[in-house]
Enzyme design. Structure first.
Site, mmCIF file in Angstrom:
data_model
loop_
_atom_site.group_PDB
_atom_site.id
_atom_site.type_symbol
_atom_site.label_atom_id
_atom_site.label_comp_id
_atom_site.label_asym_id
_atom_site.label_seq_id
_atom_site.Cartn_x
_atom_site.Cartn_y
_atom_site.Cartn_z
ATOM 1 N N PHE A 200 0.937 -1.093 0.179
ATOM 2 C CA PHE A 200 -0.223 0.133 0.079
ATOM 3 C C PHE A 200 0.660 1.362 -0.354
ATOM 4 O O PHE A 200 0.134 2.536 -0.268
ATOM 5 C CB PHE A 200 -0.925 -0.042 1.646
ATOM 6 C CG PHE A 200 0.019 0.768 2.432
ATOM 7 C CD1 PHE A 200 -0.587 1.707 2.866
ATOM 8 C CD2 PHE A 200 0.218 -0.719 3.918
ATOM 9 C CE1 PHE A 200 0.340 1.778 3.761
ATOM 10 C CE2 PHE A 200 1.471 -0.246 4.706
ATOM 11 C CZ PHE A 200 0.933 1.125 4.691
ATOM 12 N N LYS B 33 -0.959 -7.670 -9.649
ATOM 13 C CA LYS B 33 -2.016 -7.353 -8.094
ATOM 14 C C LYS B 33 -1.781 -6.330 -7.324
ATOM 15 O O LYS B 33 -0.854 -6.495 -6.212
ATOM 16 C CB LYS B 33 -1.788 -9.270 -7.587
ATOM 17 C CG LYS B 33 -3.154 -9.353 -6.914
ATOM 18 C CD LYS B 33 -3.752 -8.567 -5.530
ATOM 19 C CE LYS B 33 -3.146 -8.846 -4.268
ATOM 20 N NZ LYS B 33 -3.403 -7.121 -3.365
ATOM 21 N N GLU C 255 -4.942 -3.946 -2.216
ATOM 22 C CA GLU C 255 -5.907 -3.687 -2.147
ATOM 23 C C GLU C 255 -6.693 -2.836 -1.223
ATOM 24 O O GLU C 255 -7.400 -2.081 -1.133
ATOM 25 C CB GLU C 255 -7.517 -5.306 -1.648
ATOM 26 C CG GLU C 255 -6.340 -5.426 0.355
ATOM 27 C CD GLU C 255 -5.236 -5.836 -0.067
ATOM 28 O OE1 GLU C 255 -4.484 -5.870 -0.214
ATOM 29 O OE2 GLU C 255 -5.383 -6.650 1.546
ATOM 30 N N SER D 238 4.680 -6.575 3.274
ATOM 31 C CA SER D 238 5.925 -7.305 4.244
ATOM 32 C C SER D 238 6.374 -8.467 4.662
ATOM 33 O O SER D 238 6.547 -9.021 3.420
ATOM 34 C CB SER D 238 4.636 -7.599 5.724
ATOM 35 O OG SER D 238 3.633 -8.374 5.431
ATOM 36 N N CYS E 246 9.430 2.245 3.106
ATOM 37 C CA CYS E 246 10.577 0.635 3.565
ATOM 38 C C CYS E 246 11.715 1.002 4.062
ATOM 39 O O CYS E 246 12.687 0.782 4.568
ATOM 40 C CB CYS E 246 9.845 -0.335 2.734
ATOM 41 S SG CYS E 246 10.945 -0.321 1.310
ATOM 42 N N GLU F 226 9.276 -3.997 12.988
ATOM 43 C CA GLU F 226 9.018 -2.243 12.412
ATOM 44 C C GLU F 226 7.900 -1.685 12.114
ATOM 45 O O GLU F 226 6.640 -2.105 12.831
ATOM 46 C CB GLU F 226 8.744 -3.184 10.600
ATOM 47 C CG GLU F 226 8.461 -1.850 9.331
ATOM 48 C CD GLU F 226 8.607 -2.855 8.003
ATOM 49 O OE1 GLU F 226 8.138 -3.337 7.855
ATOM 50 O OE2 GLU F 226 9.057 -2.031 7.213
HETATM 51 P P1 NAD Z 1 1.617 -6.959 2.769
HETATM 52 O O1 NAD Z 1 3.069 -7.775 3.244
HETATM 53 O O2 NAD Z 1 0.735 -6.542 3.956
HETATM 54 O O3 NAD Z 1 1.018 -6.218 1.512
HETATM 55 C C1 NAD Z 1 1.354 -6.635 0.401
HETATM 56 C C2 NAD Z 1 1.045 -7.364 -1.086
HETATM 57 O O4 NAD Z 1 0.668 -8.818 -0.178
HETATM 58 C C3 NAD Z 1 -0.522 -6.663 -1.236
HETATM 59 O O5 NAD Z 1 -0.199 -6.709 -2.379
HETATM 60 C C4 NAD Z 1 -0.979 -7.758 0.386
HETATM 61 O O6 NAD Z 1 -2.355 -7.507 -0.911
HETATM 62 C C5 NAD Z 1 -1.097 -9.074 -0.125
HETATM 63 N N1 NAD Z 1 -1.318 -9.524 0.688
HETATM 64 C C6 NAD Z 1 -1.192 -9.316 2.297
HETATM 65 N N2 NAD Z 1 -1.835 -10.646 2.895
HETATM 66 C C7 NAD Z 1 -1.309 -11.738 2.605
HETATM 67 C C8 NAD Z 1 -1.503 -13.094 2.452
HETATM 68 N N3 NAD Z 1 -2.287 -13.511 4.244
HETATM 69 N N4 NAD Z 1 -1.340 -13.785 2.089
HETATM 70 C C9 NAD Z 1 -0.586 -13.896 0.519
HETATM 71 N N5 NAD Z 1 -1.284 -12.350 -0.241
HETATM 72 C C10 NAD Z 1 -0.713 -10.783 0.613
HETATM 73 O O7 NAD Z 1 2.204 -5.250 2.787
HETATM 74 P P2 NAD Z 1 1.668 -3.981 2.953
HETATM 75 O O8 NAD Z 1 1.478 -3.885 4.535
HETATM 76 O O9 NAD Z 1 0.495 -3.352 2.426
HETATM 77 O O10 NAD Z 1 2.696 -3.147 2.491
HETATM 78 C C11 NAD Z 1 3.463 -2.233 4.408
HETATM 79 C C12 NAD Z 1 5.184 -3.638 3.854
HETATM 80 O O11 NAD Z 1 5.795 -3.093 3.131
HETATM 81 C C13 NAD Z 1 6.063 -2.914 5.271
HETATM 82 O O12 NAD Z 1 6.332 -3.776 5.792
HETATM 83 C C14 NAD Z 1 7.144 -2.428 4.527
HETATM 84 O O13 NAD Z 1 8.731 -2.630 5.140
HETATM 85 C C15 NAD Z 1 7.331 -3.117 3.117
HETATM 86 N N6 NAD Z 1 8.016 -2.352 1.885
HETATM 87 C C16 NAD Z 1 9.130 -3.081 1.365
HETATM 88 C C17 NAD Z 1 9.504 -2.349 0.409
HETATM 89 C C18 NAD Z 1 11.241 -3.134 -0.153
HETATM 90 O O14 NAD Z 1 11.837 -2.839 -1.352
HETATM 91 N N7 NAD Z 1 11.841 -3.628 0.614
HETATM 92 C C19 NAD Z 1 8.876 -1.432 0.097
HETATM 93 C C20 NAD Z 1 7.576 -1.256 0.158
HETATM 94 C C21 NAD Z 1 6.933 -1.584 0.981
#
Ligand code: NAD
Length: 508
Positions: A160, A184, A187, A237, A292, A392
Site C-alpha cells: 500500500f 495484483k 487492495e 511485509s 520501507c 518494524e
Molecule cells: P503486505 O505484506 O500486507 O501486503 C503486500 C501485498 O501482499 C498486498 O498486495 C496484499 O494484498 C498481499 N497480501 C496481504 N496479506 C497476504 C497474505 N496473507 N497472503 C498473500 N498475500 C497477502 O504489506 P503492506 O502492509 O501493504 O506494505 C507495508 C510493508 O511493505 C512494510 O513491511 C514495508 O517495509 C514493506 N515494503 C518493503 C519495500 C522494500 O522494497 N523492501 C518497499 C515498500 C514496502
C-alpha cells in the site's frame, strides 16, 4: 471526490479488472472499501477477483506472450517512451487520487509517481541491457553466444505504501524485456495504480500483455501456484513476502521478495548538525514513517547525544494534516488498523521503560478529527531487546539509541536482522569509507537519509529485508525477467568435411 475512472459521476470509484485488454467489472461477491485515511470517507470499492477471473488473466497473459516475445525490442521501448510522456502529463491528477486513498501529502504523492516514472524512462532505453554476449572461435570454427530471452508470464504483488512507484518498478521492465504481466495491486489503495495502468494501455501496450486482478491471500496464492506463471515480484511485509517466496519457489517460479525493514541512521560528532537533524526529521516522519526506507532508528555516537533536544524541537514543528492540505508535512497512517498497531507499539515502548521524549498519540487535526493521525513520536533510552526496536513500526516513530564509537554503531546495525537501508552522517571520508565497507546492509546513504538508488542501478536491500538474489529495476531486474540461453555453433565452409567420430567431451 470524483475520479475519471468512475462509471457514475459523484459516486465511489469501482476498481476494474484488466483482462485481455478490457477493463471489466468483477463478478465477485467479495468487495472492500477504499477509504480516505484523513476523513474515513469511502472513495472507492475494490473487488476480490474470483478464481475464474485470476485464471482468465493468466491465460490472457500466456496467450499474448506468443506474439509479444517476438515484438521487436525497439517497438516495446517506444511504447515506454510514450508511456513516460503520458505519466508526466497526468502526474498532478493521479497524485491527488493517490493522496486521497493513501494519505501522503500531495508533494510526496508526486514524488511517489516521479520515482516510478524514472523507471519507465529507463525502460524506454533497455536495449543495451538485454544484449547477450558473443565469443568467436571457442574451438575450431566454433562460436558461442548468449541470448537474453523473456521468460513468459510474470506476476507483481505490491504494497500500500507506494501505489505508484512500486507497480512501476515491476511491469514496465518486465514488459520491455518481452514478458507479459499480471499485476495484483494493494487492495488498500488500488485507484491510483489503476490510473497508471490505464495510461499504459493508452500508450499502446497490446491486449493481454498487461493484466490486473485485485484481491488478497486467495488471489495471491492462485498467482503463485499457476503453471503458466514463471516469475513473481513481491514487495510488502516480511511475513507475506516469506510466504510468497516459499509458495512460488515450491511451484518452480523465480521469486524476488522485498520485505520489511528497520533502517538505522548513525550520527558522528563531526557531522553537519543542521543538515543531519533536518534529514533525520524528514526521513523519520515523512510519509508518516510508512516507507520501507524510512529512518526508524537513530544511533547517536558520543557527544551527538546532546543533539536530541534539537531533534525533538524540529519534530514538534512538523505540521500534521490531511495530505491535500497546503503545508502538511505528516499525513495520516493508511488505516484505523494501522493506527491501532502503531499506538500499541508506542505503549509497549512506554511499558518496557524507554523514555518518551515526544508523544504524538494525542494529536488533533482540526477539520479531520476522525483521521488516522499520529504525530511525530520520539523515544530515547531504547535498548535492542525492546519491541519498538525489534519490530518494524511503520509509523511516525523514531527510536534513539546511544553508543560510544563508530565501531559500536556498526556492530549494533549488523546485529539487526534487517538489511534494507542505513545512513551515516559525518564529514569524515575515512569514517564513511570504513562504514561502507564494514556495514552489512544492502543500501547505504552517506549524508543521505533515504538512499533509494535511481533506476540505472537496482534496489539492493539485503539480509532479512529480501529473499531471492536479484533486486527490482535496473540491471538486476533485466536478469530477473530474462532467461539466458547459450548457443554453441559450428558452421562449415565445406559441406563435405568429415573430421571423424569424437567420443570425448572436448570441442575441437
Ligand atoms: P503486505 O505484506 O500486507 O501486503 C503486500 C501485498 O501482499 C498486498 O498486495 C496484499 O494484498 C498481499 N497480501 C496481504 N496479506 C497476504 C497474505 N496473507 N497472503 C498473500 N498475500 C497477502 O504489506 P503492506 O502492509 O501493504 O506494505 C507495508 C510493508 O511493505 C512494510 O513491511 C514495508 O517495509 C514493506 N515494503 C518493503 C519495500 C522494500 O522494497 N523492501 C518497499 C515498500 C514496502
Amino acid at each position: 471526490m470524483n475520479f475519471p475512472s468512475d462509471p457514475v459521476q459523484n459516486a465511489v470509484a469501482t476498481a476494474k479488472l484488466l483482462i485481455n485488454g478490457e477493463f471489466v467489472n468483477s463478478k465477485t461477491i467479495e468487495w472492500r472499501d477504499v477509504v480516505n485515511p484523513a476523513t474515513q470517507e469511502v472513495i472507492g470499492r475494490v473487488p476480490f477477483a474470483t478464481s475464474a477471473e485470476v485464471k482468465a488473466a493468466i491465460d490472457s497473459a500466456h496467450e499474448a506472450f506468443k506474439t509479444w516475445r517476438n515484438t521487436p525490442v525497439g517497438a516495446r521501448m517506444r511504447i515506454m517512451l510514450k508511456y513516460q510522456a503520458l505519466i508526466r502529463e497526468h502526474l498532478p491528477r493521479i497524485a491527488k487520487i493517490l493522496s486521497a486513498e493513501q494519505g501522503k501529502t500531495i508533494p510526496d504523492a508526486e514524488g511517489d509517481i516521479f520515482r516510478g516514472l524514472e523507471v519507465v524512462e529507463h525502460a524506454a532505453s533497455i536495449g543495451t541491457l538485454q544484449q547477450g554476449g558473443f565469443l568467436e572461435n571457442v574451438a575450431g570454427k566454433v562460436d558461442t553466444y548468449t541470448l537474453r530471452q523473456p521468460i513468459g508470464v510474470c506476476v507483481g504483488i505490491t504494497p500500500f505504501n507506494f501505489p505508484a512507484m512500486i507497480p512501476l518498478w515491476m511491469f514496465p521492465m518486465a514488459l520491455v524485456c518481452g514478458n507479459t504481466f499480471v499485476l495484483k495491486p494493494s487492495e488498500q489503495d488500488p485507484l491510483s495504480t489503476m490510473e497508471l495502468v490505464k495510461l499504459a494501455i493508452e500508450a499502446g501496450v497490446p491486449k493481454g500483455v498487461l493484466n490486473v486482478v485485485h484481491g488478497g491471500k486467495d488471489v495471491v496464492d492462485a498467482l503463485c501456484t499457476h503453471e503458466h506463471v514463471k516469475a513473481i515480484s513481491f514487495v510488502g511485509s516480511t511475513a507475506v513476502g516469506t510466504h510468497v517466496y516459499r509458495l512460488g519457489s515450491e511451484h518452480g517460479k523465480r521469486v524476488q521478495s522485498m520485505m520489511g525493514a528497520k533502517n538505522h541512521a548513525v550520527v558522528l560528532p563531526d557531522a553537519n548538525r543542521e543538515h543531519t537533524l533536518n534529514a533525520l526529521a524528514g526521513a523519520g516522519f515523512g510519509a508518516a514513517g510508512q516507507r520501507c526506507m524510512a529512518t526508524s532508528v537513530i544511533v547517536l555516537v558520543g557527544k551527538t547525544q546532546e543533539w536530541l533536544a534539537d531533534l525533538v524541537e524540529r519534530a514538534k514543528k512538523l505540521k500534521v494534516n490531511a495530505g491535500n492540505e497546503p503545508g502538511a508535512d505528516v499525513g495520516p497512517v493508511v488505516s484505523r488498523a494501522a493506527k491501532e498497531r502503531v499506538l500499541r507499539l508506542i505503549q509497549s515502548g512506554v511499558n518496557e521503560g524507554a523514555t518518551l521524549l515526544l508523544d504524538g498519540r494525542d494529536v488533533k487535526v482540526k477539520g479531520f478529527e476522525s483521521g488516522n493521525f499520529i504525530g511525530p513520536t520520539i523515544f530515547a533510552d531504547v535498548t535492542t531487546d525492546m519491541e519498538i526496536y525489534r519490530e518494524e513500526i511503520f509509523g511516525p516513530v523514531l527510536v534513539v539509541l546511544s553508543v560510544a564509537t563508530l565501531d559500536d554503531a556498526i556492530a549494533l546495525v549488523n546485529r539487526n536482522p534487517f538489511g534494507n537501508g542505513v545512513g551515516l552522517f559525518t564529514q569524515s571520508g575515512a569514517a564513511a569509507r570504513h562504514f561502507q565497507s564494514e556495514i552489512d546492509v544492502g543500501q547505504v546513504g552517506i549524508n543521505i537519509p533515504i538512499p533509494v538508488p535511481v533506476p540505472y542501478f537496482s534496489f539492493t536491500g539485503s539480509r532479512g529485508s529480501k529473499l531471492g538474489d536479484l533486486g527490482p529495476y535496473g540491471k538486476q531486474v533485466v536478469q530477473f525477467y530474462t532467461q539466458t540461453k547459450t548457443i554453441t555453433a559450428r558452421w562449415f565452409d565445406d559441406a563435405t568435411v568429415n573430421d571423424g567420430v569424437n567420443t570425448t567431451i572436448n570441442l575441437r
